[in-house]
Design a protein around this motif. Structure first.
Motif, mmCIF file in Angstrom:
data_model
loop_
_atom_site.group_PDB
_atom_site.id
_atom_site.type_symbol
_atom_site.label_atom_id
_atom_site.label_comp_id
_atom_site.label_asym_id
_atom_site.label_seq_id
_atom_site.Cartn_x
_atom_site.Cartn_y
_atom_site.Cartn_z
ATOM 1 N N ASN A 51 3.133 4.013 -11.234
ATOM 2 C CA ASN A 51 2.055 4.076 -10.243
ATOM 3 C C ASN A 51 2.590 4.246 -8.830
ATOM 4 O OD1 ASN A 51 0.260 3.712 -12.301
ATOM 5 N ND2 ASN A 51 -0.457 1.696 -11.658
ATOM 6 N N GLN A 52 3.707 3.544 -8.543
ATOM 7 C CA GLN A 52 4.262 3.620 -7.196
ATOM 8 C C GLN A 52 4.626 5.058 -6.831
ATOM 9 O OE1 GLN A 52 5.198 1.657 -9.704
ATOM 10 N NE2 GLN A 52 5.954 -0.340 -9.020
ATOM 11 N N ASP A 107 1.389 7.022 -6.228
ATOM 12 C CA ASP A 107 0.712 6.631 -4.987
ATOM 13 C C ASP A 107 1.444 7.168 -3.764
ATOM 14 O OD1 ASP A 107 -1.220 5.339 -6.430
ATOM 15 O OD2 ASP A 107 -0.481 3.310 -6.034
ATOM 16 N N ASP A 141 0.854 -1.187 0.000
ATOM 17 C CA ASP A 141 0.000 0.000 0.000
ATOM 18 C C ASP A 141 0.892 1.239 0.000
ATOM 19 O OD1 ASP A 141 -1.757 2.076 0.469
ATOM 20 O OD2 ASP A 141 -2.958 0.963 1.923
ATOM 21 N N ASP A 142 1.204 1.732 -1.203
ATOM 22 C CA ASP A 142 2.127 2.856 -1.323
ATOM 23 C C ASP A 142 1.512 4.174 -0.885
ATOM 24 O OD1 ASP A 142 4.576 1.705 -2.266
ATOM 25 O OD2 ASP A 142 3.596 1.305 -4.167
ATOM 26 N N VAL A 143 0.201 4.288 -0.932
ATOM 27 C CA VAL A 143 -0.449 5.485 -0.397
ATOM 28 C C VAL A 143 -0.204 5.553 1.112
ATOM 29 C CG1 VAL A 143 -2.640 6.676 -0.034
ATOM 30 C CG2 VAL A 143 -2.183 5.554 -2.226
ATOM 31 N N THR A 158 0.501 10.704 -3.395
ATOM 32 C CA THR A 158 -0.849 10.817 -2.855
ATOM 33 C C THR A 158 -0.848 10.649 -1.343
ATOM 34 O OG1 THR A 158 -1.865 10.006 -4.896
ATOM 35 C CG2 THR A 158 -3.173 9.808 -2.878
#
Length: 339
Positions: free
Chosen positions: A192-193, A196, A162-164, A199
């Motif tokens: 994406n990483q 994220d 869960d990079d967020v 974010t």
């Protein structure tokens, strides 16, 4: 150039049929002890090695699993490979490790190679954010599992962190330490990483009542130490330099640390630094690096196990699933400034 020894050569030397040699290799219990010994002696004397590729073509089943990662120069992916290799070996499989070097073109070439070699399946950390390489590879009918990437827009299995949440852990730690101006050394924006983690960083700022203007993003073309040094040089040139920096991975953070050291900037008193991945070098840096730990070995092992499950027999009992692991903040001296 020496000519390779074939199964016919072994049969001739042992005075038996090709079928008998094949039985000795594949079904030794069906061959008489004396005949088996004679064939094995011929194999040893001639140095015969059976063609694994030919065996795979006959069986329609490979004993090789492909692993394609973004950068084998990053110890994070070495740990992923280690976990995958351990799981594969337990099932009698080998792992063919390839490095896309963050290149969409090289990724496409390696995926084509996997298809040509008819590998059992592939573990893939995609470099192509458009998904075109995956779409093209899917036509071959070879199972694959995404690693360090959520399976958005696909039905295949994936294992990720869960990079967020990880980005939030990093920046929440910096905000709690009193920092209000933070840089994000982010890497290529197509990953994406990277997005994220940004974010999550913004989420942590919002929790503290701080707007997005408190996060200064410094993108880089790559995710390596050299790119980190370049980002560090840019950071040093800012008139209103942030007091802390969060980096999208540890290699970038180590590069920033090198740039600060060369410029005489004290870490963490003048600039706090937090990385991501918690590679082995993070703890061994001149200033031990605070980092968001990803369970890389576990990720590789889980991905391999999911792929093995899918490729067992006809795979009818397999259900595609998305596994999201949780990161952990490991605090060290690089972020412990007295503010």
């Amino acid at each position: 150039m020496a000519q390779s020894v074939g199964i016919k050569d072994v049969a001739r030397a042992a005075g038996v049929s090709v079928g008998t040699v094949s039985n000795v290799i594949n079904r030794p219990d069906t061959v008489a002890t004396e005949t088996r010994a004679r064939v094995l002696s011929a194999i040893d004397r001639l140095g015969y090695v059976r063609s694994e590729s030919a065996r795979q073509l006959r069986a329609g089943r490979s004993r090789i699993m492909g692993l394609l990662v973004l950068d084998m120069g990053n110890p994070f992916f070495v740990d992923v490979a280690r976990g995958a290799e351990r799981a594969a070996r337990r099932s009698g499989l080998g792992v063919m490790v390839c490095n896309s070097a963050e290149s969409v073109g090289e990724e496409a070439e390696y995926l084509a190679l996997f298809a040509e070699q008819r590998v059992r399946g592939v573990l893939l950390t995609p470099a192509d954010a458009t998904g075109r390489n995956i779409a093209s590879f899917r036509r071959h009918g070879i199972p694959f599992v995404l690693v360090d990437r959520v399976s958005e827009g696909t039905t295949e299995c994936s294992v990720s962190v869960d990079d967020v949440a990880g980005g939030a852990l990093a920046v929440r730690h910096l905000v709690d330490a009193g920092h209000r101006s933070i840089a994000y050394v982010s890497g290529p924006p197509g990953f994406n990483q990277v997005r994220d983690r940004r974010t999550g960083a913004l989420d942590a700022l919002a929790e503290a009542g701080l707007g997005p203007e408190h996060l200064r993003e410094l993108p880089t073309e790559r995710l390596d130490v050299a790119a980190g040094r370049d980002a560090g040089a840019r950071l040093l040139g800012l008139a209103d330099r942030p007091t802390a920096v969060f980096c999208a991975n540890d290699l970038l953070a180590l590069g920033v640390l090198q740039a600060m050291y060369a410029a005489g900037v004290n870490v963490p008193d003048d600039l706090a630094i937090v990385g991501y991945d918690d590679i082995e070098f993070a703890a061994a840096a001149a200033v031990p690096l605070t980092s968001v730990r990803q369970p890389a070995v576990t990720m590789g092992a889980l991905a391999a196990e999911m792929l093995l499950e899918e490729t067992e027999d006809d795979g009818s009992g397999h259900e595609h699933r998305r596994v999201v692991l949780q990161p952990e903040l490991v605090v060290r001296r690089s972020s412990l400034s007295a503010r």
